[in-house]
Design a protein around this motif. Structure first.
Motif, short mmCIF file in Angstrom:
data_model
loop_
_atom_site.label_atom_id
_atom_site.label_comp_id
_atom_site.label_asym_id
_atom_site.label_seq_id
_atom_site.Cartn_x
_atom_site.Cartn_y
_atom_site.Cartn_z
N VAL A 125 1.49 -11.05 18.30
CA VAL A 125 1.72 -10.17 17.30
C VAL A 125 0.62 -10.09 16.12
O VAL A 125 -0.08 -10.95 15.87
CB VAL A 125 3.12 -10.76 16.13
CG1 VAL A 125 3.04 -9.90 15.02
CG2 VAL A 125 4.22 -11.03 17.19
N THR A 126 0.16 -8.94 16.09
CA THR A 126 -1.49 -8.76 15.37
C THR A 126 -1.34 -7.70 14.29
O THR A 126 -0.30 -6.92 14.20
CB THR A 126 -2.52 -8.31 16.64
OG1 THR A 126 -1.91 -7.23 17.15
CG2 THR A 126 -2.51 -9.28 17.46
N SER A 127 -2.20 -7.61 13.67
CA SER A 127 -2.70 -6.37 12.82
C SER A 127 -3.03 -5.28 13.59
O SER A 127 -3.69 -5.51 14.49
CB SER A 127 -3.53 -6.96 11.90
OG SER A 127 -3.22 -7.83 10.64
N PRO A 128 -2.47 -3.90 13.19
CA PRO A 128 -2.88 -2.83 13.82
C PRO A 128 -4.47 -2.67 14.08
O PRO A 128 -5.00 -2.14 15.19
CB PRO A 128 -2.37 -1.59 13.28
CG PRO A 128 -1.06 -2.30 12.57
CD PRO A 128 -1.81 -3.61 12.10
N GLY A 129 -5.34 -3.21 13.19
CA GLY A 129 -6.85 -2.87 13.14
C GLY A 129 -7.28 -4.02 14.30
O GLY A 129 -8.44 -3.81 14.46
N GLN A 130 -6.59 -5.14 14.57
CA GLN A 130 -7.17 -5.97 15.66
C GLN A 130 -7.16 -5.37 16.98
O GLN A 130 -6.42 -4.29 17.39
CB GLN A 130 -6.43 -7.26 15.67
CG GLN A 130 -6.40 -7.96 14.30
CD GLN A 130 -5.64 -9.44 14.20
OE1 GLN A 130 -4.59 -9.23 14.02
NE2 GLN A 130 -6.47 -10.57 14.35
N ASP A 183 -1.11 -1.85 8.06
CA ASP A 183 -2.10 -0.65 7.93
C ASP A 183 -1.40 0.41 7.01
O ASP A 183 -0.64 -0.22 6.17
CB ASP A 183 -2.03 0.21 9.40
CG ASP A 183 -0.55 0.75 9.79
OD1 ASP A 183 0.00 0.79 9.23
OD2 ASP A 183 -0.76 1.23 11.19
N ALA A 184 -2.06 1.49 6.80
CA ALA A 184 -1.74 2.65 5.68
C ALA A 184 -0.35 2.86 5.86
O ALA A 184 0.31 3.48 5.05
CB ALA A 184 -2.69 3.62 5.74
N SER A 185 0.46 2.69 7.19
CA SER A 185 1.88 3.02 7.16
C SER A 185 2.70 1.78 7.27
O SER A 185 3.69 1.76 7.64
CB SER A 185 1.86 3.81 8.58
OG SER A 185 1.24 5.02 8.83
N SER A 186 2.19 0.88 6.76
CA SER A 186 2.79 -0.71 6.73
C SER A 186 3.48 -1.09 7.91
O SER A 186 4.53 -1.47 8.04
CB SER A 186 4.00 -0.46 5.72
OG SER A 186 3.62 -0.30 4.55
N GLN A 187 2.71 -1.28 9.01
CA GLN A 187 2.87 -1.41 10.45
C GLN A 187 2.49 -2.80 10.71
O GLN A 187 1.08 -3.08 10.56
CB GLN A 187 2.71 -0.33 11.16
CG GLN A 187 3.49 1.01 11.23
CD GLN A 187 2.81 1.98 12.18
OE1 GLN A 187 3.78 2.43 12.95
NE2 GLN A 187 1.76 2.22 12.02
N ILE A 188 2.81 -3.65 11.66
CA ILE A 188 2.26 -4.58 12.58
C ILE A 188 2.65 -4.14 13.97
O ILE A 188 3.24 -3.33 14.26
CB ILE A 188 2.99 -5.83 12.14
CG1 ILE A 188 4.29 -6.06 12.24
CG2 ILE A 188 2.46 -6.43 10.69
CD1 ILE A 188 5.07 -7.27 12.24
N SER A 189 1.94 -4.95 14.93
CA SER A 189 2.05 -4.66 16.20
C SER A 189 2.52 -6.07 17.12
O SER A 189 2.41 -7.07 16.45
CB SER A 189 0.90 -4.17 16.87
OG SER A 189 -0.12 -5.17 16.80
#
Length: 245
Positions: free
Chosen positions: A178-183, A212-218
């Motif tokens: 599970v990561t931040s979208p920018g990673q 991110d700007a859409s409040s998402q994680i991945s």
């Protein structure tokens, strides 16, 4: 008083009073443009459902809140030349509709408007940490899959997510990342035997991530059939200490 350092804030913490009222504790801060100090000498509570008027227990809306369902409303300290520091609610994190004469502002935090029944979701604030009274189940899928997927979580855009997630597949060793979208989009297999693996039953993990700007994680699994759940417990908001609003 002497000018406070850029980004300074002390006190001015938020307290959930009910589903349409937030109270702000006394405190001081530097305004978002580093022009002046804002000093709130007494607690201030405002009504979400009424147009803004100065003073305690009066309306606090700039005309934009709540602005829909499953949205964020933002709380500001506001001031102006010859005017007492007050509090304003807005659907904008950076550009509230300011009352006449008020030219200074500082964002103090955010409140989640869930729906027309829950309305403002109950929370607690500890310094820069905001915690929901009850965690929010944001993701619940039976097959995470090996393709990186973005999932929205109940956190203001760009903040640090605080939560827990579960991934597992009964009877099979598997990896979940599970990561931040920018990673980087990393294959979970790189975690190796010391990674986040589970061979028998699903398991829980906690970690902070930046949404991110859409409040998402991945999330991503190394094989199919892996269940995945995400609970959001809260978020971290520096409240302009980094001079971003």
């Amino acid at each position: 008083p002497y000018p406070l350092p850029r980004g300074y804030i002390d006190g001015l913490t938020l307290s959930w009073m009910n589903n349409s009222v937030v109270a702000v504790a006394p405190g001081v801060c530097r305004d978002s443009t580093d022009r002046a100090n804002l000093i709130l000498t007494v607690p201030m509570a405002k009504l979400r459902n009424s147009p803004w008027r100065p003073g305690f227990a009066n309306g606090g809306s700039d005309g934009t809140v709540p602005g829909g369902v499953n949205v964020w409303n933002y709380v500001f300290a506001i001031g102006g030349v010859g005017l007492d520091t007050d509090v304003l609610y807005s659907a904008s994190p950076t550009a509230p509709n300011m009352p006449p004469g008020y030219t200074l502002m500082r964002r103090l935090g955010a409140v989640h408007y869930a729906d027309n029944i829950i309305q403002w979701r109950k929370f607690f604030q500890f310094n820069d940490t905001f915690l929901f009274d009850v965690p929010v189940l944001d993701v619940n899928v039976n097959d995470l899959g090996n393709t990186r997927t973005l999932y929205p979580v109940t956190v203001p855009p760009g903040m640090q997510w605080l939560g827990s997630w579960m991934g597992g597949k009964t009877g099979s060793a598997n990896h979940v990342i599970v990561t931040s979208p920018g990673q980087a989009n990393t294959n979970p297999t790189v975690l190796g035997s010391a990674g986040l693996t589970q061979a028998l039953t699903p398991y829980w993990s906690r970690q902070p991530l930046i949404v991110d700007a859409s409040s998402q994680i991945s999330g991503r699994a190394d094989n199919n059939g892996v269940s995945f759940q995400v609970y959001t417990w809260g978020w971290v908001d520096l409240r302009g200490k980094d001079n971003t609003g």
